[in-house]
Scaffold this motif. Structure first.
Motif, short mmCIF file in Angstrom:
data_model
loop_
_atom_site.label_atom_id
_atom_site.label_comp_id
_atom_site.label_asym_id
_atom_site.label_seq_id
_atom_site.Cartn_x
_atom_site.Cartn_y
_atom_site.Cartn_z
N ARG A 1 0.89 -1.20 -0.05
CA ARG A 1 -0.09 -0.11 0.01
C ARG A 1 0.82 1.34 0.06
N ALA A 2 1.99 1.20 0.68
CA ALA A 2 2.79 2.32 0.81
C ALA A 2 3.66 2.39 -0.31
N THR A 3 3.88 1.40 -1.02
CA THR A 3 5.16 1.61 -1.96
C THR A 3 4.71 1.49 -3.72
N HIS A 4 3.65 1.23 -3.66
CA HIS A 4 3.22 0.76 -4.91
C HIS A 4 1.64 1.48 -5.20
N ASN A 5 1.28 1.51 -6.62
CA ASN A 5 0.18 2.19 -6.98
C ASN A 5 -0.74 0.84 -7.26
N VAL A 6 -1.31 0.68 -6.01
CA VAL A 6 -2.21 -0.47 -5.98
C VAL A 6 -3.57 -0.21 -5.22
N SER A 7 -4.59 -1.12 -5.55
CA SER A 7 -5.73 -1.18 -4.78
C SER A 7 -5.92 -2.76 -4.24
N ILE A 8 -5.92 -2.62 -3.15
CA ILE A 8 -5.99 -4.09 -2.36
C ILE A 8 -7.12 -4.34 -1.63
N PHE A 9 -7.51 -5.73 -1.86
CA PHE A 9 -8.83 -6.37 -1.42
C PHE A 9 -8.36 -7.50 -0.58
N ILE A 10 -8.75 -7.62 0.79
CA ILE A 10 -8.42 -8.70 1.75
C ILE A 10 -9.73 -9.33 2.07
N THR A 11 -9.86 -10.87 2.44
CA THR A 11 -10.62 -11.35 3.06
C THR A 11 -10.36 -12.19 3.91
N GLY A 12 -11.14 -12.51 4.87
CA GLY A 12 -10.85 -13.35 6.04
C GLY A 12 -12.14 -13.86 7.08
N SER A 13 -12.12 -14.65 7.57
CA SER A 13 -13.11 -15.22 8.53
C SER A 13 -12.47 -15.26 9.94
N ASN A 14 -11.41 -15.19 9.88
CA ASN A 14 -10.68 -15.02 11.33
C ASN A 14 -10.54 -13.70 11.98
N SER A 15 -10.73 -13.86 13.23
CA SER A 15 -10.67 -12.69 14.12
C SER A 15 -9.38 -11.96 13.91
N LYS A 16 -8.39 -12.61 13.59
CA LYS A 16 -7.09 -11.63 13.27
C LYS A 16 -7.18 -10.59 12.33
N LEU A 17 -8.14 -10.73 11.60
CA LEU A 17 -8.48 -9.45 10.43
C LEU A 17 -8.97 -8.24 11.54
N LEU A 18 -9.58 -8.53 12.43
CA LEU A 18 -9.90 -7.28 13.01
C LEU A 18 -9.09 -7.09 14.53
N SER A 19 -7.76 -7.80 14.40
CA SER A 19 -7.14 -7.93 15.65
C SER A 19 -6.31 -6.46 15.63
N GLY A 20 -5.64 -6.33 17.01
CA GLY A 20 -4.71 -5.01 17.09
C GLY A 20 -3.61 -5.01 16.14
N GLU A 21 -2.92 -6.17 15.58
CA GLU A 21 -2.01 -6.28 14.51
C GLU A 21 -2.40 -5.44 13.35
N LEU A 22 -3.69 -5.77 12.68
CA LEU A 22 -3.96 -4.77 11.43
C LEU A 22 -4.26 -3.65 11.86
N ALA A 23 -5.06 -3.52 12.97
CA ALA A 23 -5.38 -1.80 13.32
C ALA A 23 -3.93 -1.22 13.45
N THR A 24 -2.94 -1.61 14.12
CA THR A 24 -1.67 -0.98 14.20
C THR A 24 -1.07 -0.73 13.00
N HIS A 25 -1.02 -1.57 12.07
CA HIS A 25 -0.27 -1.47 10.70
C HIS A 25 -1.10 -0.76 9.67
N LEU A 26 -2.28 -0.78 9.80
CA LEU A 26 -3.19 -0.01 8.63
C LEU A 26 -4.24 0.95 9.33
N SER A 27 -4.03 1.47 10.50
CA SER A 27 -4.81 2.31 11.13
C SER A 27 -5.15 3.58 10.16
N GLY A 28 -6.57 3.67 10.08
CA GLY A 28 -6.93 4.73 9.01
C GLY A 28 -6.72 4.52 7.60
N ARG A 29 -6.37 3.32 7.21
CA ARG A 29 -6.04 2.87 5.91
C ARG A 29 -6.92 1.73 5.18
N THR A 30 -8.14 1.73 5.91
CA THR A 30 -9.01 0.54 5.59
C THR A 30 -10.41 1.10 5.31
#
Length: 140
Positions: free
Chosen positions: A106-135
């Motif tokens: 997201r930070a280094t290329h001209n991209v549009s990113i779509f991700i899916t998941g059924s696991n709570s990890k997608l909503l975890s603190g790690e994702l929030a920390t690294h992509l805060s305000g960018r989702t």
């Protein structure tokens, strides 16, 4: 296949956005179907296959990409010019440290990113920390 119109309508304004589109939901609710329908729509709008990267991490073909470094290198090799690339990562929670890789693209290329998941990890603190305000999130 049933066209998931209500979900597509909510995603369309973000197809070309730098925001990471996060689609969550329980298993077998249609997240992968929505990704395939988004791909079909962007192809109808003239996006070439060479600028679409789709990885389903439940497909054994991609089992070696569950390591963040291998995942990064695989996708990096697909991005060969300055044009916009559309990256679709299905069930991405199967990749260790996926948040770091997604944020890097997201930070280094001209991209549009779509991700899916059924696991709570997608909503975890790690994702929030690294992509805060960018989702933008869509719950199916």
């Amino acid at each position: 296949m049933v066209i998931r119109t209500q979900y597509l309508e909510r995603l369309r304004p973000f197809y070309d956005s730098e925001l990471v589109k996060v689609i969550t939901g329980i298993r077998r609710c249609g997240k992968s179907t929505i990704l395939r329908q988004v791909i079909a729509e962007i192809k109808e709008n003239g996006i070439e296959d060479s600028h679409i990267v789709y990885i389903n991490f439940e497909d054994y073909k991609y089992h070696k990409l569950t390591d963040a470094d291998a995942f990064y290198e695989y996708v990096e090799q697909k991005i060969v010019d300055e044009g916009k690339y559309y990256l679709f990562f299905d069930e991405i929670q199967n990749v260790n440290n996926f948040e770091l890789v997604v944020n890097s693209f997201r930070a280094t290329h001209n991209v549009s990113i779509f991700i899916t998941g059924s696991n709570s990890k997608l909503l975890s603190g790690e994702l929030a920390t690294h992509l805060s305000g960018r989702t933008v999130s869509l719950r199916v």
